[in-house]
Motif scaffolding. Structure first.
Motif, PDB file in Angstrom:
ATOM      1  N   THR A   1       0.829  -1.211   0.000  1.00  0.00           N
ATOM      2  CA  THR A   1       0.000   0.000   0.000  1.00  0.00           C
ATOM      3  C   THR A   1       0.860   1.257   0.000  1.00  0.00           C
TER       4      THR A   1
ATOM      5  N   LYS B   1       1.043   4.448  -2.761  1.00  0.00           N
ATOM      6  CA  LYS B   1       1.066   5.865  -2.384  1.00  0.00           C
ATOM      7  C   LYS B   1       2.213   6.590  -3.092  1.00  0.00           C
TER       8      LYS B   1
ATOM      9  N   ASP C   1      -6.226   3.644   1.165  1.00  0.00           N
ATOM     10  CA  ASP C   1      -5.654   2.946   0.019  1.00  0.00           C
ATOM     11  C   ASP C   1      -6.451   3.247  -1.248  1.00  0.00           C
TER      12      ASP C   1
END
Length: 635
Positions: free
Chosen positions: A410, A414, A465
């Motif tokens: 995750t 990003k 997310d």
């Protein structure tokens, strides 16, 4: 308004709760809780390097034996104690009574130690100055004979500890500390030959500059009903500012960094010293965020931090170094470019490389990994760093991390979100498609393979997310040129499997809309109250409300509708499928248009060009075309 703010992402973490090394009890503290015993034979003279502290005996063995004898004389003999003495004598034997006396005496000492007045502080500062002078004199006279200055060094250690109670009332004590010139004396001791003394000073500075100083005064005022302590908080901040200014005037940052270079972290004491130095920097940067540029420009802290996070073995200081690095890079283009000159981006990618195959060992290491990812995101806000990220094969590394489905997955999403944003991220978007990133991305988009990790330590929220996933799609649809193979492959992903990606997109839209609805009700209630009180709703109020809505789900809703509009424009089958799904929820494309119109209205008409000249805002032009297309579908 800046387009980056329109597609607002969660702010970078400002850092976790401050960590504290557990303080080991000192020898003096332990002595208070056991009976007095005769002093042992004197220890051999300390080594010539001056490390370590000790105190010479000041009471003769005969005097101590007399005191013990008199103390025993006051106690009843055990032989005379009545076996029912638990009813008539308190139920304690002589040894238990002696233990109670020791604890009571220790309590009296503690209560007296924390009592501080302004006259007492002035006397303490006078003694401190004399102790420092005596120690310097003895070290100068007998540099090769530690036994001649060890006692004054022990006195100096004790004198430094007496500064700690000053944190109880900063508005009263800090100005006197500055006025007396004691700050210059304290900072000079950071260069003391004995690093133990320098570490003592660092601990004092960390306590004096801690953000929680003065909390005892606030609590006392609340208990006594004398208000909330807001006035005291303001005075405390002013006193803190005066203290920090004086520290900066005495080159405290250079002296702290110099100690980082001379402390040996293979020794426990020096390891704690490094930890406390980083704590002082955290306190300074927390109180004065603009100080970050000065720290990076005027000291060698930034190279030290990059070197420290690259150390293979993990420990608390490595984690703390990553946190200070993240603070320095946040919202500072100047510091990011300095880091680039030091090959900092390459260093961070090498550090993160280890997490492609394994998860961090504990929560503290998770925080370390988070800090490095956050620092990387801060760097990627700069156009030059997007190019450097591409050249360092950062996109490829993030795609590998997405495939492994560990905690780093995750965070890699990003980072890709930041790398692909704006026109400067176009090359990263193309590279992402070239290295087969779409397959891995849409597996995450559909929620496959991530549920098991949700229960692990350090797992991020699904909504966060999804916000980054939608951000990547926005960048792909904006930056991939029409009719190119990369864009055709992107559109094909939404068409395959009976438009399941469109279903998922509308699910995300619904989640964001639901979260936003609750905040909209709160803002509407606040608006009604202001209108009932005949208060004017200012532009600042409107901006604050809008930003609250962005944080509460508006950003995700805007991104979802932006992607939905593009998909509908690119493929008629996807458009018919989306219309059917909206009809089932009693919605139409008019609801999507409303969201996009609000987004368009909050984007400026122009943006700065490469030479600072104003150019038409491309994002606003795209939104106008999308809105016009959807309006045509309403018939």
């Amino acid at each position: 308004m800046d387009i980056d703010k329109m597609f607002k992402l969660p702010a970078l973490p400002a850092g976790a709760t401050k960590r504290k090394f557990p303080d080991a009890p000192t020898e003096e503290a332990l002595k208070r809780f056991r009976p007095e015993e005769p002093e042992p034979a004197p220890a051999p003279a300390p080594p010539a390097n001056g490390k370590g502290k000790g105190r010479a005996a000041t009471v003769s063995e005969e005097e101590e034996e007399d005191e013990l004898r008199y103390a025993r004389a006051d106690l009843p003999d055990e032989e005379d104690a009545d076996e029912d003495g638990r009813f008539f004598g308190g139920g304690l034997n002589s040894e238990q009574n002696q233990i109670l006396d020791i604890f009571e005496a220790a309590g009296d000492e503690d209560s007296g130690a924390v009592t501080m007045t302004l006259p007492a502080l002035r006397r303490q500062l006078g003694r401190f100055e004399r102790i420092v002078a005596k120690n310097a004199e003895q070290r100068g006279k007998y540099p090769d004979d530690p036994s001649r200055f060890i006692e004054s060094e022990s006195d100096l250690d004790s004198a430094l500890k007496q500064f700690l109670p000053l944190t109880q009332n900063p508005p009263l004590f800090y100005p006197e500390l500055v006025k007396s010139g004691a700050i210059a004396l304290l900072t000079s001791l950071l260069s003391h030959e004995n690093t133990d003394i320098a570490i003592d000073v660092v601990e004092v500075l960390q306590e004096l500059t801690d953000e929680d100083v003065g909390a005892e005064v606030d609590d006392l005022l609340e208990e006594e009903g004398e208000g909330s302590g807001g006035g005291i908080a303001t005075k405390t901040r002013m006193a803190m500012g005066e203290l920090i200014d004086e520290l900066l005037n005495n080159s405290v940052m250079d002296l702290l960094v110099a100690n980082l270079g001379r402390l040996n972290e293979e020794e426990d004491t020096d390891t704690q010293g490094v930890f406390h130095i980083l704590g002082v920097f955290e306190n300074l940067l927390s109180f004065m965020p603009p100080l970050a540029d000065q720290v990076a420009a005027e000291t060698s802290l930034l190279p030290w931090l990059l070197k420290r996070i690259a150390v293979k073995e993990y420990d608390s200081n490595k984690q703390y170094a990553s946190e200070i690095l993240a603070i320095l890079m946040q919202d500072s283009r100047t510091n990011v470019m300095r880091m680039a000159e030091l090959d900092g981006l390459e260093t961070m990618l090498k550090v993160l490389f280890q997490y492609r195959k394994k998860d961090p060992g504990d929560n503290e290491e998770v925080e370390f990994m988070e800090n490095v990812f956050d620092t990387l995101c801060s760097a990627l806000a700069q156009p030059e760093m997007k190019k450097a990220f591409l050249e360092a094969e950062g996109v490829e590394l993030m795609v590998i991390m997405m495939k492994e489905k560990l905690l780093a997955r995750t965070r890699a999403i990003k980072v890709l979100n930041y790398a692909m944003q704006t026109e400067d991220g176009s090359d990263a978007c193309e590279r992402f498609v070239e290295v087969q990133g779409l397959k891995t991305f849409f597996a995450a988009f559909m929620g496959k393979g991530g549920e098991g990790k949700r229960k692990k330590l350090g797992a991020t929220s699904s909504f966060e997310d999804e916000e980054h996933l939608l951000g990547i799609l926005v960048s792909l649809f904006t930056n991939l040129a029409s009719d190119t193979p990369a864009r055709i492959r992107l559109i094909a992903k939404f068409i395959e499997a009976d438009y399941e990606k469109v279903d998922r997109l509308l699910e995300m839209r619904e989640v964001a809309e639901t979260k936003l609805r609750a905040v909209n009700r709160e803002i509407a209630a606040e608006r009604r109250v202001m209108e009932a009180n005949r208060e004017e709703v200012s532009d600042e109020d409107e901006t604050e409300w809008y930003l609250r809505r962005v944080d509460a789900g508006l950003s995700s809703l805007q991104n979802a509708d932006y992607v939905l509009a593009w998909v509908c424009m690119e493929d008629d089958g996807a458009m018919m499928h989306a219309r059917t799904l909206l009809d089932r929820k009693n919605q139409t494309f008019a609801d999507v248009i409303e969201v996009l119109e609000e987004l368009k209205d909050n984007i400026g008409d122009q943006e700065e060009g490469g030479e600072g000249e104003a150019e038409p805002n491309v994002q606003k032009m795209i939104l106008e075309q999308l809105v016009a297309f959807l309006a045509g579908l309403l018939g």
